[in-house]
Design an enzyme around this catalytic site. Structure first.
Site, mmCIF file in Angstrom:
data_model
loop_
_atom_site.group_PDB
_atom_site.id
_atom_site.type_symbol
_atom_site.label_atom_id
_atom_site.label_comp_id
_atom_site.label_asym_id
_atom_site.label_seq_id
_atom_site.Cartn_x
_atom_site.Cartn_y
_atom_site.Cartn_z
ATOM 1 N N ASP A 1 50.195 17.326 -9.766
ATOM 2 C CA ASP A 1 48.921 16.688 -10.036
ATOM 3 C C ASP A 1 48.979 15.612 -11.123
ATOM 4 O O ASP A 1 47.975 14.997 -11.430
ATOM 5 C CB ASP A 1 47.951 17.815 -10.482
ATOM 6 N N CYS B 1 37.430 17.957 10.528
ATOM 7 C CA CYS B 1 36.105 18.483 10.180
ATOM 8 C C CYS B 1 35.154 18.469 11.371
ATOM 9 O O CYS B 1 34.130 19.158 11.354
ATOM 10 C CB CYS B 1 35.484 17.631 9.083
ATOM 11 N N CYS C 1 29.788 20.186 3.236
ATOM 12 C CA CYS C 1 30.130 19.838 1.853
ATOM 13 C C CYS C 1 29.300 18.664 1.350
ATOM 14 O O CYS C 1 28.844 18.652 0.202
ATOM 15 C CB CYS C 1 31.618 19.526 1.735
ATOM 16 N N CYS D 1 26.578 19.299 -2.049
ATOM 17 C CA CYS D 1 26.926 18.803 -3.389
ATOM 18 C C CYS D 1 25.655 18.634 -4.230
ATOM 19 O O CYS D 1 24.760 17.861 -3.867
ATOM 20 C CB CYS D 1 27.659 17.461 -3.284
ATOM 21 N N CYS E 1 33.748 22.677 -10.578
ATOM 22 C CA CYS E 1 32.767 23.008 -9.546
ATOM 23 C C CYS E 1 33.533 23.318 -8.259
ATOM 24 O O CYS E 1 34.451 22.598 -7.893
ATOM 25 C CB CYS E 1 31.834 21.813 -9.338
ATOM 26 N N CYS F 1 32.813 25.333 2.742
ATOM 27 C CA CYS F 1 33.638 24.834 3.849
ATOM 28 C C CYS F 1 34.046 25.980 4.784
ATOM 29 O O CYS F 1 34.598 26.990 4.327
ATOM 30 C CB CYS F 1 34.878 24.147 3.282
#
Ligand code: SF4
Ligand code: SF4
Length: 358
Positions: free
Chosen positions: A142, A197, A203, A207, A250, A257
């Protein structure tokens, strides 16, 4: 006389041995791709041009963009990328998440900093690879300027969801992704057919801050993960009421999902079932932490990275949103905190609670 050519290595056998090493270290999945840049790099550059990365200015730095375009800048003569997945997603979330007097900590942060955990495993794998097979390696979790989700997709670890996450059809998106760059010319894994998807939009609709500009595009400046972790200063007032009791990260656009059902229904494979003080700590107790107590409590946690001022800023917002006057005395005390960031957000929380009762 010319010496006979060296036999070419049995790459599939080496891959299998590498997989066994990775499994031994608790990694769920391994996938290989070549070291060419991600075909979607221009999407990322457009995202930066729009300023959606907010205060994370380093993401748009030219030297980092160059590394994304040319992995050879990161590791000269790089030939292959190896991706690994370490799942952490819990099947169930604590019921205290629904209690506004408790803060919610994103489940990726329920244990030791994952950069350290996965970094150690990758280091061990690099050592094994260099000793057993040769070549040079670099590893990242990352932190490298690498288009890791897109390249992880190309390696076959999953597909990119509208929530921008890399989703594996067998275990969802709740995994840490790490990668090894190597000068060894591994053959890439054959392309996999992955689902998508489809017409789902859960999603995007769930949000709380409407951070998605559209499918696959998130404005980080509105995302609660960015606001509670990356943003150093004051949180925009119009977003504060939308943050509820989320005090560190979050999980919402992953929780809703449908692919997450494949993560199972047991405890987190990495963290087990941590206590409430880790997953959903009491807000009032957090607001009382002084510098020393903060450092002790979050010694090995990634929360330590954001330091006390940012955490208490987030906690003050959650207390304001909870709206319980019982928090007023402690918020009054926070008005005299040596950190202006805490003072300002405590003042907002006091105003918010008082408005509710006048
Ligand atoms: Fe929205 Fe939360 Fe997903 Fe950020 S992490 S995009 S705030 S649902
Ligand atoms: Fe895709 Fe639906 Fe998951 Fe969003 S919630 S990432 S639209 S499958």
């Amino acid at each position: 006389m010319q010496p006979p050519p060296l036999p070419s290595p049995d790459w599939e056998r080496i891959k299998q041995r590498f997989r066994e090493q990775a499994q031994h270290l608790g990694l769920q999945d391994v996938a290989w791709t070549d070291a060419s840049p991600a075909a979607t790099l221009h999407h990322y550059e457009q995202w930066i041009e729009h300023g959606y990365h907010g205060e994370m200015g380093y993401l748009g730095r030219e030297d980092r963009l160059l590394r994304r375009r040319q992995l050879e800048v990161v590791l000269p003569e790089v030939k292959s990328l190896i991706f690994v997945a370490l799942p952490y997603w819990p099947g169930k979330f604590p019921s205290a998440q629904q209690d506004p007097t408790h803060g919610v900590v994103s489940c990726y942060a329920w244990g030791e900093d994952y950069h350290d955990i996965l970094g150690r495993k990758l280091k061990e794998l690099c050592r094994w690879l260099e000793q057993e097979v040769g070549g040079k390696t670099r590893h990242y979790v990352d932190t490298g300027a690498i288009q890791e989700r897109d390249l992880g997709k190309r390696a076959g670890l999953g597909f990119i969801g509208k929530n921008t996450m890399l989703i594996n059809p067998s275990y969802g998106s709740g995994f840490f992704l790490g990668e090894i760059l190597t000068t060894l010319p591994f053959p890439p894994d054959p392309p996999k057919r992955t689902p998508s998807c489809g017409r789902c939009q859960r999603c995007l609709q769930a949000c709380p801050t409407q951070a998605f500009v559209g499918p696959y595009v998130m404005d980080a400046r509105r995302c609660i993960s960015y606001l509670t972790i990356e943003l150093k200063g004051s949180i925009p007032e119009e977003l504060r009421p939308l943050m509820g009791n989320l005090i560190y990260g979050c999980d919402i656009c992953q929780q809703v999902c449908p692919w997450m059902r494949f993560a199972g229904d047991g405890p987190s494979p990495l963290w087990g079932s941590p206590p409430e003080e880790v997953t959903t700590p009491k807000l009032l107790a957090l607001m009382e932490l002084d510098e020393k107590a903060f450092l002790e409590r979050f010694q090995n946690s990634p929360i330590r990275r954001i330091k006390r001022a940012r955490l208490l800023r987030n906690v003050a917002i959650a207390l304001g949103n909870a709206g319980d006057p019982v928090a007023l005395p402690i918020l009054q005390r926070a008005l005299c905190d040596h950190e202006p960031l805490i003072q300002e957000h405590a003042a907002w929380a006091i105003r918010t609670i008082r408005r509710k009762y006048t």
